[in-house]
Design an enzyme around this catalytic site. Sequence first.
Site, PDB file in Angstrom:
ATOM      1  N   HIS A 154      83.727  71.419  68.127  1.00 36.51           N
ATOM      2  CA  HIS A 154      83.132  70.339  67.327  1.00 36.51           C
ATOM      3  C   HIS A 154      83.924  70.199  66.032  1.00 36.51           C
ATOM      4  O   HIS A 154      84.361  71.198  65.458  1.00 36.51           O
ATOM      5  CB  HIS A 154      81.668  70.683  66.994  1.00 36.51           C
ATOM      6  N   ASP A 202      76.336  68.744  73.878  1.00 37.08           N
ATOM      7  CA  ASP A 202      76.541  68.214  75.237  1.00 37.08           C
ATOM      8  C   ASP A 202      76.619  69.302  76.297  1.00 37.08           C
ATOM      9  O   ASP A 202      76.546  69.022  77.487  1.00 37.08           O
ATOM     10  CB  ASP A 202      77.825  67.366  75.255  1.00 37.08           C
TER      11      ASP A 202
END
Length: 427
Positions: A316, A373
Amino acid sequence: MKENTFTMIDNQTGKRYEFDVIQSTRGPSAIDISSFYSQTGKFTYDNGFTSTASCKSEITFIDGLKGELRYRGIEIGELATKHSYLETCYLLLNERLPNKQELAEFDLEIRHRSLLHESLRHLFQAFPAGAHPMATLSSATAALSTFYYDHLNIADEDGYQEMARRIIAKMPTLAAFAYRHSIGAPFIHPDIERSFSENFLYMIRAYPGGTMRIELEGEKKIKDIEIEALDTIFTLHADHEQNASTTTVRSVASTGAHPYVAISSGISALWGRAHGGANESVIAQLEMIGSVENVDKYIAKAKDPNDPFRLMGFGHRVYKNFDPRAKILKGLQDQLKDELQLDSRLMEIAHKIEDIALHDEYFIKRNLYPNIDFYSGVIFTALGIPRSMFTPLFVIGRTTGWITQWIEFKKDRTMKIARPRQIYIGE
Ligand code: SDX
């Protein structure tokens, strides 16, 4: 030398330049370099905007090192466990949680606004069978602007609120219609007797006439635990400061275009597998890996600089610690695994990937952790959500964040059209 400034020296000329520092209320402050080009004759360069603040915002705060996420100052864990998605929508739009009466009125308004103009049905029918719901959803959202041109000239708070509530209410119906068209099934209109999250499951599952699937032991009702799980997931996806799709929405807002085409642009940006499209890719990847025995092979591929393979759902830009949303989803997975018969094989592969990656130097050095996710797909699968609908679900949750960010941009009279420069390296 003035306090609260930042001085830079051009080592070629020895010239010193001074810039103001803008203080934050949480997290890093920022050097105001808006005069940098006029002072120095040079541009700054920041590939992917890793060190660039594009705006000032009061909506969402992320501490990537601590793995902390707050909407209007309230920690995501508190919202996901103690409040509904609609309460979170109200919080983002109104800067505070609603009281009982306000929530009841907000909920009722969202239910009544969930219906679509009948002629929108024909738009979906123009798409080929099997069209990916993200393509039809983005198109239908842009088309929605043709029914509400008055939203182009919003003059007051009521106008902003009505525009926002309308798109929040209609997005699940648009997503459900996109899905039903993709499988050649007749559209199921929203049932305003059902809550926000229940209604979505109803619109994608029901048979014409509104009946649910009949099994030998009778009608298959929508379970409360499914509604709660989906509602939590919508809350976790509601906003995430200046991610790629929100930056797209703000960039379109800066040109003065219709808010619903800005949201449509956000849907298109979210579709990429580096962003919201990752949730669909994670399940495809877990199925491709196929068994825990194959995990080592794919971890090696992910680490190989010459191999473009990346672990979907890992890493991320901001979180250099566990994504707090991933932690909550992982807990939800464990909670639901028996009630919803989660796919234990996929979960086993996911947990093995996580276990190896979190102890491997390559991932540790790069602060690569599971993101939101990585876990959502297994739960969506258990809810009977088809893989092509994973990112549209992300859209439903994030619509509130996008429209709140759009409103904040429009209200900030200091904001300018988004128009970056370049380093020209051509002829
Ligand atoms: C979302 O921004 C948001 O807030 C987004 C989001 C939201 O709520 O809006 O949180 C939602 O988009 C989550 C992210 C979903 N995407 C994925 O899961 C796709 C896989 N992840 C990567 O593509 C990547 O981690 C990104 C895109 C998420 C972040 O990319 P960055 O910050 O630009 O990092 P990078 O590409 O510069 O990577 C740094 C290093 C590189 O290695 P080196 O060049 O230093 O040797 O880490 C490596 C990368 O190769 N790396 C990975 C990896 N992610 C980064 N290596 C293997 N597998 C991965 N998944």
